[in-house]
Design a protein around this motif. Structure first.
Motif, PDB file in Angstrom:
ATOM      1  N   ASP A   1      -0.536   2.146   5.985  1.00 18.78           N
ATOM      2  CA  ASP A   1       0.047   1.460   4.834  1.00 18.78           C
ATOM      3  C   ASP A   1       0.782   2.503   3.996  1.00 18.78           C
ATOM      4  O   ASP A   1       0.163   3.287   3.276  1.00 18.78           O
ATOM      5  CB  ASP A   1      -1.057   0.791   4.016  1.00 18.78           C
TER       6      ASP A   1
ATOM      7  N   ASN B   1       0.333   2.100  -0.037  1.00 18.01           N
ATOM      8  CA  ASN B   1      -0.956   2.551  -0.575  1.00 18.01           C
ATOM      9  C   ASN B   1      -1.369   3.924  -0.063  1.00 18.01           C
ATOM     10  O   ASN B   1      -2.395   4.459  -0.495  1.00 18.01           O
ATOM     11  CB  ASN B   1      -2.053   1.538  -0.222  1.00 18.01           C
TER      12      ASN B   1
ATOM     13  N   GLU C   1      -2.621   4.730   2.816  1.00 20.68           N
ATOM     14  CA  GLU C   1      -3.928   4.603   3.440  1.00 20.68           C
ATOM     15  C   GLU C   1      -3.763   4.295   4.927  1.00 20.68           C
ATOM     16  O   GLU C   1      -2.829   3.590   5.327  1.00 20.68           O
ATOM     17  CB  GLU C   1      -4.752   3.490   2.788  1.00 20.68           C
TER      18      GLU C   1
ATOM     19  N   TYR D   1      -5.614   2.415   8.009  1.00 20.21           N
ATOM     20  CA  TYR D   1      -6.640   1.413   8.274  1.00 20.21           C
ATOM     21  C   TYR D   1      -7.001   1.453   9.758  1.00 20.21           C
ATOM     22  O   TYR D   1      -6.124   1.370  10.624  1.00 20.21           O
ATOM     23  CB  TYR D   1      -6.144   0.015   7.906  1.00 20.21           C
TER      24      TYR D   1
ATOM     25  N   ALA E   1     -10.867   2.039   5.612  1.00 18.80           N
ATOM     26  CA  ALA E   1      -9.675   2.454   4.879  1.00 18.80           C
ATOM     27  C   ALA E   1      -9.802   3.949   4.599  1.00 18.80           C
ATOM     28  O   ALA E   1     -10.699   4.383   3.866  1.00 18.80           O
ATOM     29  CB  ALA E   1      -9.549   1.673   3.577  1.00 18.80           C
TER      30      ALA E   1
ATOM     31  N   ARG F   1     -14.092  -1.919   4.570  1.00 18.80           N
ATOM     32  CA  ARG F   1     -13.657  -3.127   3.877  1.00 18.80           C
ATOM     33  C   ARG F   1     -13.696  -4.312   4.831  1.00 18.80           C
ATOM     34  O   ARG F   1     -13.462  -4.155   6.036  1.00 18.80           O
ATOM     35  CB  ARG F   1     -12.226  -2.956   3.338  1.00 18.80           C
TER      36      ARG F   1
ATOM     37  N   THR G   1      -8.866  -7.860   3.733  1.00 20.92           N
ATOM     38  CA  THR G   1      -8.745  -7.333   2.372  1.00 20.92           C
ATOM     39  C   THR G   1      -7.335  -6.805   2.122  1.00 20.92           C
ATOM     40  O   THR G   1      -6.675  -7.174   1.145  1.00 20.92           O
ATOM     41  CB  THR G   1      -9.769  -6.209   2.131  1.00 20.92           C
ATOM     42  N   ASP G   2      -6.877  -5.933   2.985  1.00 19.65           N
ATOM     43  CA  ASP G   2      -5.516  -5.402   2.893  1.00 19.65           C
ATOM     44  C   ASP G   2      -4.692  -5.761   4.112  1.00 19.65           C
ATOM     45  O   ASP G   2      -3.463  -5.809   4.055  1.00 19.65           O
ATOM     46  CB  ASP G   2      -5.528  -3.864   2.799  1.00 19.65           C
ATOM     47  N   VAL G   3      -5.372  -5.977   5.223  1.00 24.17           N
ATOM     48  CA  VAL G   3      -4.704  -6.092   6.510  1.00 24.17           C
ATOM     49  C   VAL G   3      -5.575  -6.950   7.426  1.00 24.17           C
ATOM     50  O   VAL G   3      -6.779  -7.114   7.186  1.00 24.17           O
ATOM     51  CB  VAL G   3      -4.492  -4.676   7.106  1.00 24.17           C
TER      52      VAL G   3
END
Length: 505
Positions: free
Chosen positions: A88, A91, A93, A95, A105, A114, A118-120
């Motif tokens: 990402d 961000n 980050e 993943y 993450a 996570r 949540t993000d992906v």
């Protein structure tokens, strides 16, 4: 009713390639909804719907399937789906899937688990097993000597290096020394999760005779990533089956690929460059959908049929030889990976955090490389610098010689050139036309009882054009194109042993 309840419990979305997915929010589980190989649902999604709503196969359920597909696809937003890892950029980050219902993450400051979504969104493979990140005080110690660990590196390196780099019997006849091949493997393993940052996605090629450990090292890497149920496969006979494999796997490991398929080099080159691949949908005659595989390839072979120049350009060659002493059975070798998998993953995530931190300090746009896989080479230098891998510049330079050797070593005319250059370097330095070089090669082949398939001028000119970079790398080919026709020479001095061919014949 069913469609509405599914939407209350989760969400439908589609990818840019048009694939439809359903995310079950309470379970944080992602399902593939449609399948080009089926008329309606993918098997896992169908089973979930049938079981949840107590349905059975029949007209009602078939009509329901069509209803779900039409209503969900119409309003579905577009999102990305991943299987192994993704970066990402916003961000900063990385993943990495845990292959169950979440992911880790990785940032500069933390490694945090996570829930999926949540993000992906990650889609897990059926054969993949989850793992757990261990804190430092939870981690076991590896034994002083791992089964299969080569004596020259006994106990050296972190658990990733010891489990994989230290347990390969690299061939010391290769252009890359055993130490360099060990470093190449360690470096490349740490590039795999950063696929989003790379255009070049080089193919790992494990080359060696029967009993040299090609399969066991490839399988051990697969079992580390995916767990004990992982098995490599063979090259499919059908192109569409191979396209499906590379489109649906993050790591496609193929064993004993010795018999070439006419279509295979085109697909291998496309996957290694991140190009899109068109696949025909089942039950249609003209409908194509385009996939851009996010896939790393690894192949084992005794006599690789994938030496075409554009494939060889994107291949990391690992030469291995038969273990004559200290042979370890496959079960004992692989059990170490299974027994210490959580430790390996914990070390791996720590290392990825170190790589990420180094990457974020670099101005990538200002970095350059003359390597054939420039963006991979640039990132490999970042990995090497962050993980204290010494001699990366020499490694990258020697990789070019190994790549050239890999492309040419089965070309009989190139081996005759090698014989000529080694036996009479002063003569090889003379400028000649393609036809004159063909006459010389025919004479050298006859005098040394060697076969040669190309001696006429057009054939020599074509081969020299196709393999110009490889011949320049190994035998310092020079081309004078100032006249009406090209002239050629091999500018190797009499006191220099040319690198390259002849070492494996």
């Amino acid at each position: 009713m069913v469609v509405g309840d599914l939407k209350r419990r989760g969400q439908f979305f589609k990818t840019e390639a048009g694939r439809l997915y359903y995310f079950d929010e309470p379970k944080t589980e992602l399902y593939r909804v449609d399948d080009p190989g089926r008329r309606t649902f993918a098997t896992e999604f169908q089973d979930m719907v049938w079981n949840r709503y107590n349905l059975q196969a029949g007209r009602f359920s078939r009509n329901l399937g069509k209803d779900i597909l039409s209503k969900s696809r119409h309003s579905a937003p577009t999102r990305e789906v991943f299987r192994f890892a993704c970066y990402d950029e916003f961000n900063q980050e990385l993943y990495v899937s845990d292959f169950e219902n979440g992911y880790y993450a990785v940032s500069q400051d933390s490694i945090e688990w996570r829930p999926n979504g949540t993000d992906v969104f990650f889609l897990s493979d059926d054969y993949a097993e989850s793992y757990r990140y261990l804190e430092s005080d939870e981690r076991p110690e590896l034994p002083d000597e791992l089964p299969g660990e080569r004596p020259r590196w006994l106990g050296q390196g972190d658990p990733i290096m010891r489990m994989f780099g230290n347990r390969v019997n690299f061939d010391d006849r290769a252009a890359l020394t055993p130490l360099q091949q060990r470093q190449q493997l360690y470096t490349h393993l740490h590039t795999l999760p950063f696929i989003d940052l790379l255009n070049a996605r080089p193919i790992m090629a494990w080359v060696g005779e029967k009993g040299s450990g090609k399969t066991v090292i490839e399988r051990s890497i697969g079992k580390f990533i995916y767990g004990d149920d992982y098995r490599e496969s063979v090259m499919p006979d059908n192109k569409d089956d191979f396209l499906a494999k590379v489109s649906n796997q993050s790591l496609a490991f193929l064993d004993n690929y010795d018999d070439g398929e006419d279509w295979a080099n085109d697909v291998l080159a496309a996957v290694a460059t991140g190009a899109g691949l068109d696949q025909r949908e089942l039950y249609t005659t003209n409908t194509l959908h385009r996939e851009v595989p996010r896939c790393w390839l690894s192949l084992t072979s005794r006599d690789p049929p994938f030496r075409r120049d554009d494939v060889a350009d994107r291949t990391l060659v690992f030469r291995v030889k038969r273990v004559e002493d200290g042979f370890v059975g496959m079960g004992s070798y692989l059990n170490q990976v299974t027994d210490y998998r959580n430790l390996l993953w914990s070390t791996y995530l720590d290392n990825l955090q170190t790589v990420l931190s180094e990457y974020l300090t670099r101005d990538i746009d200002s970095m350059s490389s003359s390597h054939r896989m420039a963006d991979w080479a640039i990132f490999a230098k970042i990995v090497a610098d962050s993980l204290d891998v010494a001699g990366i510049d020499d490694l990258l330079e020697t990789m070019e010689t190994e790549r050239a050797t890999f492309a040419l070593e089965n070309e009989d005319w190139a081996n005759v050139i090698g014989k000529w250059v080694r036996s009479d370097p002063d003569d090889a330095q003379k400028w000649r036309s393609a036809g004159e070089i063909g006459d010389v090669l025919e004479r050298v082949a006859d005098n040394n009882d060697m076969s040669i398939s190309v001696t006429h001028a057009a054939g020599i000119g074509s081969k020299f054009s196709m393999y110009r970079n490889e011949l320049a790398e190994i035998y310092n080919l020079e081309i004078d194109d100032s006249g009406r026709s090209n002239r050629y020479r091999f500018n190797v001095s009499s006191d220099t042993e040319p690198a390259g061919l002849g070492r494996f014949h």
